[in-house]
Design a protein around this motif. Structure first.
Motif, PDB file in Angstrom:
ATOM      1  N   SER A   1       0.752  -1.163   0.162  1.00  0.00           N
ATOM      2  CA  SER A   1      -0.255   0.131  -0.017  1.00  0.00           C
ATOM      3  C   SER A   1       1.001   1.324   0.006  1.00  0.00           C
ATOM      4  O   SER A   1       0.484   2.261  -0.931  1.00  0.00           O
ATOM      5  CB  SER A   1      -0.885  -0.110   1.175  1.00  0.00           C
ATOM      6  OG  SER A   1      -1.612   1.217   1.184  1.00  0.00           O
ATOM      7  N   LEU A   2       1.947   1.183   0.786  1.00  0.00           N
ATOM      8  CA  LEU A   2       2.923   2.379   0.921  1.00  0.00           C
ATOM      9  C   LEU A   2       3.599   2.616  -0.402  1.00  0.00           C
ATOM     10  O   LEU A   2       3.871   3.634  -0.884  1.00  0.00           O
ATOM     11  CB  LEU A   2       3.941   2.130   1.919  1.00  0.00           C
ATOM     12  CG  LEU A   2       3.342   2.392   3.476  1.00  0.00           C
ATOM     13  CD1 LEU A   2       4.537   1.907   4.253  1.00  0.00           C
ATOM     14  CD2 LEU A   2       2.870   4.001   3.676  1.00  0.00           C
ATOM     15  N   PHE A   3       3.772   1.415  -1.141  1.00  0.00           N
ATOM     16  CA  PHE A   3       4.675   1.667  -2.478  1.00  0.00           C
ATOM     17  C   PHE A   3       3.494   2.065  -3.611  1.00  0.00           C
ATOM     18  O   PHE A   3       4.053   3.110  -4.227  1.00  0.00           O
ATOM     19  CB  PHE A   3       4.885   0.048  -2.863  1.00  0.00           C
ATOM     20  CG  PHE A   3       5.274   0.042  -4.326  1.00  0.00           C
ATOM     21  CD1 PHE A   3       6.557   0.360  -4.657  1.00  0.00           C
ATOM     22  CD2 PHE A   3       4.537  -0.565  -5.135  1.00  0.00           C
ATOM     23  CE1 PHE A   3       6.970   0.211  -6.031  1.00  0.00           C
ATOM     24  CE2 PHE A   3       4.865  -0.739  -6.503  1.00  0.00           C
ATOM     25  CZ  PHE A   3       5.953  -0.374  -7.009  1.00  0.00           C
TER      26      PHE A   3
ATOM     27  N   ASP B   1      14.350  -1.456  -1.041  1.00  0.00           N
ATOM     28  CA  ASP B   1      12.916  -1.649  -0.649  1.00  0.00           C
ATOM     29  C   ASP B   1      12.037  -1.373  -1.958  1.00  0.00           C
ATOM     30  O   ASP B   1      11.160  -2.212  -2.314  1.00  0.00           O
ATOM     31  CB  ASP B   1      12.425  -1.066   0.418  1.00  0.00           C
ATOM     32  CG  ASP B   1      13.175  -1.362   1.828  1.00  0.00           C
ATOM     33  OD1 ASP B   1      14.390  -1.291   1.695  1.00  0.00           O
ATOM     34  OD2 ASP B   1      12.376  -1.695   2.849  1.00  0.00           O
ATOM     35  N   PHE B   2      12.181  -0.179  -2.263  1.00  0.00           N
ATOM     36  CA  PHE B   2      11.418   0.315  -3.392  1.00  0.00           C
ATOM     37  C   PHE B   2      11.584  -0.725  -4.676  1.00  0.00           C
ATOM     38  O   PHE B   2      10.663  -0.938  -5.379  1.00  0.00           O
ATOM     39  CB  PHE B   2      11.528   1.804  -3.685  1.00  0.00           C
ATOM     40  CG  PHE B   2      10.418   2.255  -4.715  1.00  0.00           C
ATOM     41  CD1 PHE B   2       9.542   2.805  -4.465  1.00  0.00           C
ATOM     42  CD2 PHE B   2      10.791   2.367  -6.208  1.00  0.00           C
ATOM     43  CE1 PHE B   2       8.394   3.254  -5.329  1.00  0.00           C
ATOM     44  CE2 PHE B   2      10.023   2.920  -6.914  1.00  0.00           C
ATOM     45  CZ  PHE B   2       8.763   3.494  -6.614  1.00  0.00           C
ATOM     46  N   ALA B   3      13.074  -0.899  -4.842  1.00  0.00           N
ATOM     47  CA  ALA B   3      13.287  -1.444  -6.098  1.00  0.00           C
ATOM     48  C   ALA B   3      12.755  -2.825  -6.112  1.00  0.00           C
ATOM     49  O   ALA B   3      12.124  -3.699  -7.052  1.00  0.00           O
ATOM     50  CB  ALA B   3      14.890  -1.664  -6.369  1.00  0.00           C
ATOM     51  N   PHE B   4      12.647  -3.691  -5.048  1.00  0.00           N
ATOM     52  CA  PHE B   4      12.517  -4.837  -4.666  1.00  0.00           C
ATOM     53  C   PHE B   4      10.566  -5.078  -4.650  1.00  0.00           C
ATOM     54  O   PHE B   4      10.199  -5.752  -5.672  1.00  0.00           O
ATOM     55  CB  PHE B   4      12.444  -5.424  -3.208  1.00  0.00           C
ATOM     56  CG  PHE B   4      12.035  -6.735  -3.037  1.00  0.00           C
ATOM     57  CD1 PHE B   4      12.757  -7.781  -3.281  1.00  0.00           C
ATOM     58  CD2 PHE B   4      10.948  -7.118  -2.572  1.00  0.00           C
ATOM     59  CE1 PHE B   4      12.540  -9.178  -3.113  1.00  0.00           C
ATOM     60  CE2 PHE B   4      10.241  -8.341  -2.190  1.00  0.00           C
ATOM     61  CZ  PHE B   4      11.284  -9.399  -2.799  1.00  0.00           C
ATOM     62  N   MET B   5       9.924  -3.975  -4.306  1.00  0.00           N
ATOM     63  CA  MET B   5       8.260  -3.700  -4.506  1.00  0.00           C
ATOM     64  C   MET B   5       8.237  -3.834  -6.077  1.00  0.00           C
ATOM     65  O   MET B   5       7.076  -4.330  -6.427  1.00  0.00           O
ATOM     66  CB  MET B   5       8.017  -2.557  -3.713  1.00  0.00           C
ATOM     67  CG  MET B   5       8.302  -2.643  -2.305  1.00  0.00           C
ATOM     68  SD  MET B   5       7.292  -4.108  -1.412  1.00  0.00           S
ATOM     69  CE  MET B   5       7.981  -3.921   0.329  1.00  0.00           C
TER      70      MET B   5
END
Length: 581
Positions: free
Chosen positions: A195-197, A302-306
């Protein structure tokens, strides 16, 4: 195209499309020129606005007549939805689905109607009025397809219930494509990190897309990146390749929009980062602070993984969504496609962790993002963990994100697509010709016929049992039926080999299976067409005029097959004219 012009007088430079095209058509053709426009009798020029509307109405009437002729006295299903037009009027569109004489599944636009409110009873009355207007009866209805809104699919007073009260064989199917979108929305809202992503993606698009200068910066940065990659031979050249892309805001109600947005973001990642850097350096006020916050969020593992994880998950569901939106898709194959999507997600969970992690690491190295040690303790961005919650990076990304997201997606698919577990669809699956009718079960087929008591009496069911035995024994030895994969292909092949006449009860059961709707994509497309016909420049177009224009605009293939003489005759018979064409 709008027919009329603002000034249709003879000395006008632009008299509107109708008069300009008529003049163009007559130019250089003496036989036409001497009987139209100024050469026609003053009281019989046939160029007034009412005449223009009558011509389009004649076209719409002939198109609808051709569609109803193709349907004949066969059974059909309806797909219904409502939407607001540009003048804030609620419009209800109706599409009919049937099997034509060649065994092909067809979905045709029947019409659009203005409704004063969206209560189920209002919609039901409008649907019935539209069917009666075209000589169709609810008694021939054998399927309903809507979205999941309570006024459409409510168990007590929904449209589907009101119709089922009158016709118990008009079985309802919740639009598969809509259900699939709901599974994605549920995962995006119920998993905190995802959701944050998506919230970060939405904020990013708002920041970058809110300024022409920033958008131009992103375009130039992406252009330079592509040019550099082409010079190094990292990208192939060719027609249709390396086209300009843009970031579009994902929407909960727009099928496939999340997948397209994330794919473009991955492709334009470095250009977006460069644009944020520029805002951080030269911006001011809220924009500068927002750019700093977005950089801190985007420039992380984190962002790249999501991003990579959701692209992989949505790639599977997007393929399913596109397949479900085909007009000729049948319910049996749709259930199979959902099963395949669930299998692929499970396979991804069981054996694709290592390949996903490798692709994320590769992306981070390429974009200069720091890759953490998977054995170190995971520290969430911007906050610290409480005691007793310390986990490694590997545990967090693999268990709390990778496994959890896929499990949630699978759980949503299982709960949303409960039609797959219904008796009706379970019986219909037995008609599949795949692998020489490997799923065939005579008792289930007979049980399927019992769902349609008006078509299959007890005597007919006994005949169906005999016909089905002979039919299966014959087609399993017939090479022409060997490589069929779906019930839709089976119907076409039966017509080609004239077995629909030899086994009429078997063919009737197959047609009833194919009539059951899968998705409301055809209705959604009609609303897209409405935005072209009724736009901000033509926002006062009347409801009947809108319907006539839409029929011709949507059913172009039927329009091209209409004999012009039939249109002329229809136009002539509408009312008494001063002269005949």
């Amino acid at each position: 195209m709008a027919l009329r012009g603002h000034d249709e007088s003879e000395d006008s430079d632009n008299r509107g499309n109708f008069l300009e095209l008529l003049e163009f058509h007559a130019r250089g053709r003496e036989i036409i020129q001497r009987v139209v426009l100024e050469n026609a009798p003053r009281n019989l020029q046939l160029i007034s606005p009412d005449i223009q509307k009558d011509i389009v109405r004649a076209l719409a009437m002939e198109i609808t007549k051709e569609i109803l002729k193709d349907l004949g006295d066969g059974f059909f299903a309806i797909l219904v939805d409502e939407a607001r037009d540009v003048s804030i009027k609620e419009q209800m569109a109706v599409v009919i689905r049937y099997v034509d004489g060649g065994g092909y599944v067809v979905e045709r636009f029947l019409g659009i109607s203005h409704v004063k409110d969206t209560r189920a009873l209002t919609l039901k009355n409008e649907v019935e009025s539209l069917l009666i207007k075209h000589g169709l009866s609810l008694s021939r209805l054998r399927g309903q397809g809507y979205d999941g809104a309570s006024n459409m699919s409510g168990q007590l007073n929904g449209l589907k219930t009101l119709i089922l009260d009158e016709n118990s064989s008009a079985y309802y199917v919740h639009c598969f494509a809509h259900q699939l979108q709901l599974t994605l929305v549920a995962v995006a809202k119920n998993h905190g990190d995802i959701s944050l992503f998506f919230g970060a993606v939405s904020s990013l698009i708002t920041l970058v897309g809110g300024s022409c200068k920033r958008l131009e910066f992103v375009r130039n940065a992406q252009l330079n990146k592509v040019a550099r990659a082409l010079s190094y031979g990292e990208l192939e050249t060719g027609r249709g390749l390396n086209q300009e892309t843009s970031l579009k805001r994902p929407c909960d109600t727009r099928w496939g929009s999340h997948f397209g947005t994330l794919v473009n973001l991955e492709f334009m990642y470095s250009a977006v980062i460069a644009a944020l850097d520029d805002v951080q350096r030269d911006g001011n006020g809220e924009a500068k602070g927002e750019a700093i916050r977005m950089l801190n969020q985007l420039d992380t593992f984190d962002f790249a993984f999501m991003l990579k994880l959701m692209i992989h998950v949505l790639a599977i569901t997007n393929e399913l969504s596109l397949a479900l939106q085909r007009k000729d898709q049948d319910i049996v194959n749709a259930v199979h496609l959902v099963s395949v999507a669930k299998y692929r997600l499970q396979q991804m969970r069981d054996s694709r962790w290592d390949s996903l992690l490798a692709s994320v690491v590769s992306f981070c190295v390429q974009e200069g993002i720091e890759v953490p040690d998977m054995n170190d303790q995971y520290v969430p961005l911007g906050r610290s963990r409480r005691r007793g919650q310390q986990v490694s990076n590997l545990h967090y990304f693999q268990v709390e994100v990778f496994y959890t997201v896929i499990d949630m997606q699978l759980q949503e698919l299982n709960s949303r697509f409960n039609e797959a577990n219904s008796q009706l669809l379970s019986c219909m699956a037995c008609l599949s010709p795949y692998k020489s009718f490997a799923a065939f079960d005579l008792e289930k087929v007979i049980h399927l016929a019992s769902f349609y008591p008006k078509e299959f009496s007890s005597r007919d069911i006994n005949f169906l049992r005999l016909q089905m035995d002979s039919f299966i024994g014959e087609v399993q030895r017939d090479e022409r039926f060997k490589d069929l994969k779906g019930v839709d292909e089976l119907a076409i092949k039966m017509v080609e080999t004239f077995k629909h006449n030899q086994y009429p009860l078997v063919y009737l059961l197959i047609k009833l299976t194919l009539i059951l709707p899968v998705a409301t994509a055809s209705v959604e497309r009609s609303f897209s067409a409405m935005t072209y016909i009724k736009n901000k420049f033509r926002n006062r177009i009347s409801d009947d005029w809108l319907n006539d224009c839409l029929v011709g605009y949507i059913e172009k293939d039927v329009l091209s097959s209409i004999d012009p003489e039939c249109v002329v005759q229809c136009f002539q018979n509408m009312k008494s004219r001063r002269g005949s064409l």
